[in-house]
Design a protein around this motif. Structure first.
Motif, PDB file in Angstrom:
ATOM      1  N   VAL A  43       0.605 -25.766   4.837  1.00 54.75           N
ATOM      2  CA  VAL A  43       1.940 -25.248   4.237  1.00 54.75           C
ATOM      3  C   VAL A  43       3.017 -25.481   5.466  1.00 54.75           C
ATOM      4  O   VAL A  43       2.843 -25.030   6.478  1.00 54.75           O
ATOM      5  CB  VAL A  43       1.890 -23.779   3.924  1.00 54.75           C
ATOM      6  CG1 VAL A  43       1.243 -22.976   5.147  1.00 54.75           C
ATOM      7  CG2 VAL A  43       3.122 -23.035   3.509  1.00 54.75           C
TER       8      VAL A  43
ATOM      9  N   PHE B  34      -4.461 -16.573   0.574  1.00 57.78           N
ATOM     10  CA  PHE B  34      -3.141 -17.303   0.463  1.00 57.78           C
ATOM     11  C   PHE B  34      -2.736 -17.715  -0.857  1.00 57.78           C
ATOM     12  O   PHE B  34      -1.618 -17.548  -1.390  1.00 57.78           O
ATOM     13  CB  PHE B  34      -2.847 -18.112   1.749  1.00 57.78           C
ATOM     14  CG  PHE B  34      -1.523 -19.014   1.628  1.00 57.78           C
ATOM     15  CD1 PHE B  34      -0.487 -18.361   2.127  1.00 57.78           C
ATOM     16  CD2 PHE B  34      -1.593 -20.396   1.154  1.00 57.78           C
ATOM     17  CE1 PHE B  34       0.510 -19.044   2.068  1.00 57.78           C
ATOM     18  CE2 PHE B  34      -0.567 -21.206   1.186  1.00 57.78           C
ATOM     19  CZ  PHE B  34       0.564 -20.305   1.421  1.00 57.78           C
TER      20      PHE B  34
ATOM     21  N   ARG C 299       0.689 -16.941  -2.892  1.00 58.89           N
ATOM     22  CA  ARG C 299       1.983 -17.723  -3.070  1.00 58.89           C
ATOM     23  C   ARG C 299       1.933 -17.928  -4.482  1.00 58.89           C
ATOM     24  O   ARG C 299       3.416 -18.243  -4.942  1.00 58.89           O
ATOM     25  CB  ARG C 299       1.519 -18.996  -2.414  1.00 58.89           C
ATOM     26  CG  ARG C 299       2.405 -20.124  -2.068  1.00 58.89           C
ATOM     27  CD  ARG C 299       2.008 -21.478  -1.523  1.00 58.89           C
ATOM     28  NE  ARG C 299       2.975 -22.456  -1.428  1.00 58.89           N
ATOM     29  CZ  ARG C 299       3.895 -22.609  -0.554  1.00 58.89           C
ATOM     30  NH1 ARG C 299       3.717 -21.766   0.601  1.00 58.89           N
ATOM     31  NH2 ARG C 299       4.674 -23.701  -0.632  1.00 58.89           N
TER      32      ARG C 299
ATOM     33  N   ALA D 264       5.173 -13.539   0.011  1.00 55.58           N
ATOM     34  CA  ALA D 264       3.917 -14.268   0.524  1.00 55.58           C
ATOM     35  C   ALA D 264       3.924 -14.666   2.046  1.00 55.58           C
ATOM     36  O   ALA D 264       3.040 -14.666   2.670  1.00 55.58           O
ATOM     37  CB  ALA D 264       3.983 -15.506  -0.130  1.00 55.58           C
ATOM     38  N   SER D 265       4.976 -14.605   2.661  1.00 55.19           N
ATOM     39  CA  SER D 265       5.145 -14.905   4.005  1.00 55.19           C
ATOM     40  C   SER D 265       4.335 -13.995   4.823  1.00 55.19           C
ATOM     41  O   SER D 265       4.165 -14.279   6.098  1.00 55.19           O
ATOM     42  CB  SER D 265       6.548 -15.305   4.503  1.00 55.19           C
ATOM     43  OG  SER D 265       7.571 -14.064   4.271  1.00 55.19           O
TER      44      SER D 265
END
Length: 226
Positions: free
Chosen positions: A165, A12, A16, A25-26
């Motif tokens: 996040v 991640f 990101r 990135a989601s």
């Protein structure tokens, strides 16, 4: 925890930041529970080939099997069956120290400081939680240092790392004294004693390889890292 969930915890942070993986990135957070996650994981051009190497060498059908994913990011017994014949093992530290160009840039005085920073943040490192502050923790860890000939670990210092996040924690509750793994400025996971030993071991091994290449005095077995 299944393999895709573990992969997300470690992949991640650089995704990101836009360093690897899908542009969106989601997607990493949204698809890890679905059948489409394999397509997302394949976009990590550094990690995916290494996962496939581990799986093939150990007779594991799925590169996203939990033990395969753990072997790449942290290290476990599977790595010892998946060497490349040249000394390197398909561990993230091999990717960072021996395949990426940053270690070579240490020999250029104009670029050494930036290269060292990237190497330190990109490797999976370990630290001990000192304090917990909402979505952040203060961690004590040992940074990489470069003396002009050898890459080693320096004196312990404190750094702040994120754990969530949009208010959602990727690692669950943490407490002072916990050992955690870190990637860039994020906490990836809480480490067991066995995982901590493995991460130290395989990191030391590949530090030894890169130091040998750069002209340092460390052998291929690597220095002992505490």
């Amino acid at each position: 925890m299944n393999g895709p969930a573990l992969f997300v915890r470690y992949a991640f942070a650089p995704n990101r930041l836009g360093y690897c993986g899908p542009v969106d990135a989601s997607a990493l957070l949204e698809r890890w529970t679905g059948t489409g996650f394999r397509a997302v994981a394949k976009q990590f051009e550094g990690a995916w080939p290494q996962l496939r190497t581990i799986a093939a060498a150990t007779g594991t059908a799925d590169p996203l099997d939990h033990d395969v994913v753990e072997a790449y990011w942290i290290g476990n017994r599977l790595l010892d069956r998946a060497g490349d014949g040249q000394g390197g093992l398909p561990h993230h530290s091999f990717q960072v120290f021996c395949l990426y160009p940053w270690a070579n840039l240490l020999l250029d005085e104009r670029r050494a400081e930036h290269a060292l920073e990237v190497l330190d943040q990109c490797r999976i490192r370990w630290g001990r939680v000192i304090t917990v502050r909402a979505d952040q923790v203060v961690v004590e860890s040992r940074p990489l240092v470069w003396d002009g000939t050898t890459l080693t670990l320096g004196v312990s210092g404190r750094e702040t790392a994120r754990v969530s996040v949009d208010g959602v924690s990727l690692v669950g509750p943490l407490h002072p004294g916990d050992w955690v793994s870190l990637h860039w400025e994020w906490v990836c996971d809480r480490l067991t004693a066995t995982q901590l030993v493995a991460l130290r071991h395989y990191s030391a091994y590949h530090l030894g390889l890169v130091n040998q290449r750069l002209g340092g005095r460390a052998g291929t077995s690597g220095p002992r890292i505490q």
